[in-house]
Design an enzyme around this catalytic site. Structure first.
Site, PDB file in Angstrom:
ATOM      1  N   HIS A 164      -0.594   2.483 -12.609  1.00  0.00           N
ATOM      2  CA  HIS A 164      -0.425   3.330 -12.377  1.00  0.00           C
ATOM      3  C   HIS A 164      -1.173   4.629 -12.487  1.00  0.00           C
ATOM      4  CE1 HIS A 164       1.950   3.294  -8.450  1.00  0.00           C
ATOM      5  NE2 HIS A 164       2.397   1.761  -8.681  1.00  0.00           N
ATOM      6  N   SER A 199       2.835   3.040  -2.595  1.00  0.00           N
ATOM      7  CA  SER A 199       2.243   4.178  -3.531  1.00  0.00           C
ATOM      8  C   SER A 199       0.704   4.424  -3.393  1.00  0.00           C
ATOM      9  CB  SER A 199       1.936   3.420  -4.524  1.00  0.00           C
ATOM     10  OG  SER A 199       3.446   3.027  -5.091  1.00  0.00           O
ATOM     11  N   GLY A 204       0.568  -1.243   0.060  1.00  0.00           N
ATOM     12  CA  GLY A 204       0.441   0.254  -0.273  1.00  0.00           C
ATOM     13  C   GLY A 204       1.109   1.600   0.272  1.00  0.00           C
ATOM     14  N   ALA A 212       8.046   9.400 -11.510  1.00  0.00           N
ATOM     15  CA  ALA A 212       7.873   8.068 -12.227  1.00  0.00           C
ATOM     16  C   ALA A 212       9.000   7.199 -12.888  1.00  0.00           C
ATOM     17  CB  ALA A 212       7.464   8.049 -13.102  1.00  0.00           C
ATOM     18  N   THR A 213       9.614   6.717 -11.479  1.00  0.00           N
ATOM     19  CA  THR A 213      11.120   6.246 -12.380  1.00  0.00           C
ATOM     20  C   THR A 213      11.269   4.639 -12.694  1.00  0.00           C
ATOM     21  OG1 THR A 213      11.632   4.698 -10.020  1.00  0.00           O
ATOM     22  CG2 THR A 213      11.848   6.949 -10.399  1.00  0.00           C
TER      23      THR A 213
END
Length: 176
Positions: free
Chosen positions: A49, A16, A14, A33-34
């Site tokens: 996402h 993110s 949980g 964002a990687t």
């Protein structure tokens, strides 16, 4: 000076979701964002996402040099959300970077985050709770990620550990 919130936990804990919830309290959010879409399944995860984020947030895809990006975007946001640190580490390792260079990149990232006005939220995986990996690359990743997580936690104002979607605050102060 920027306040850093560090959120870590296991896969699907949980992290993110909680980071999104914290950032949603503000209007002007930069999502860094990687993750890289290296296969079809990961491409689908990235799409999901993206759909989970508010449309008015600005997304930056930066798999290897978030400190450079942050120097460019400066103080234009209320919140900077970086998801995730362990993917950044694996991206740097896949580029052939060794532990000392990875730590330099993370130190640069922390320095920039502490200088900007925006509040920062960093998401990372806790990878040291399982068994010892059976290959050198996986052990190196686990070791580097563990050390980097310690560095980031030390520099953070708040650190949360996620368990089954429940945030547990494990610190409320800075060392200094």
């Amino acid at each position: 000076m920027g306040k850093i919130t560090f959120i870590l936990g296991g896969a699907r804990s949980g992290k993110s979701t909680y980071a999104l919830k914290l950032a949603a309290k503000r209007n002007k959010v930069a999502f860094i964002a990687t993750c890289q879409a290296r296969d079809k399944e990961m491409s689908e995860r990235i799409k999901l996402h993206k759909r989970s984020r508010p449309l008015h947030w600005e997304t930056f895809e930066e798999p290897c040099a978030p400190s450079v990006l942050l120097n460019k975007i400066g103080d234009g946001f209320e919140v900077i959300l970086i998801d995730c640190l362990t993917l950044l580490i694996s991206n740097l390792m896949l580029k052939g970077m060794k532990e000392d260079k990875i730590k330099q990149e993370i130190d640069s990232l922390i320095d920039v985050l502490k200088k900007i006005k925006a509040e920062s939220i960093i998401v990372s995986n806790e990878v040291g709770l399982g068994i010892v990996p059976n290959n050198k690359l996986a052990r190196d990743f686990r070791d580097i990620a563990g050390k980097i997580n310690q560095v980031v936690a030390e520099e953070s104002s708040r650190v949360f550990f996620m368990v089954s979607g429940m945030p547990i605050q494990i610190n409320t102060r800075r060392k200094r």
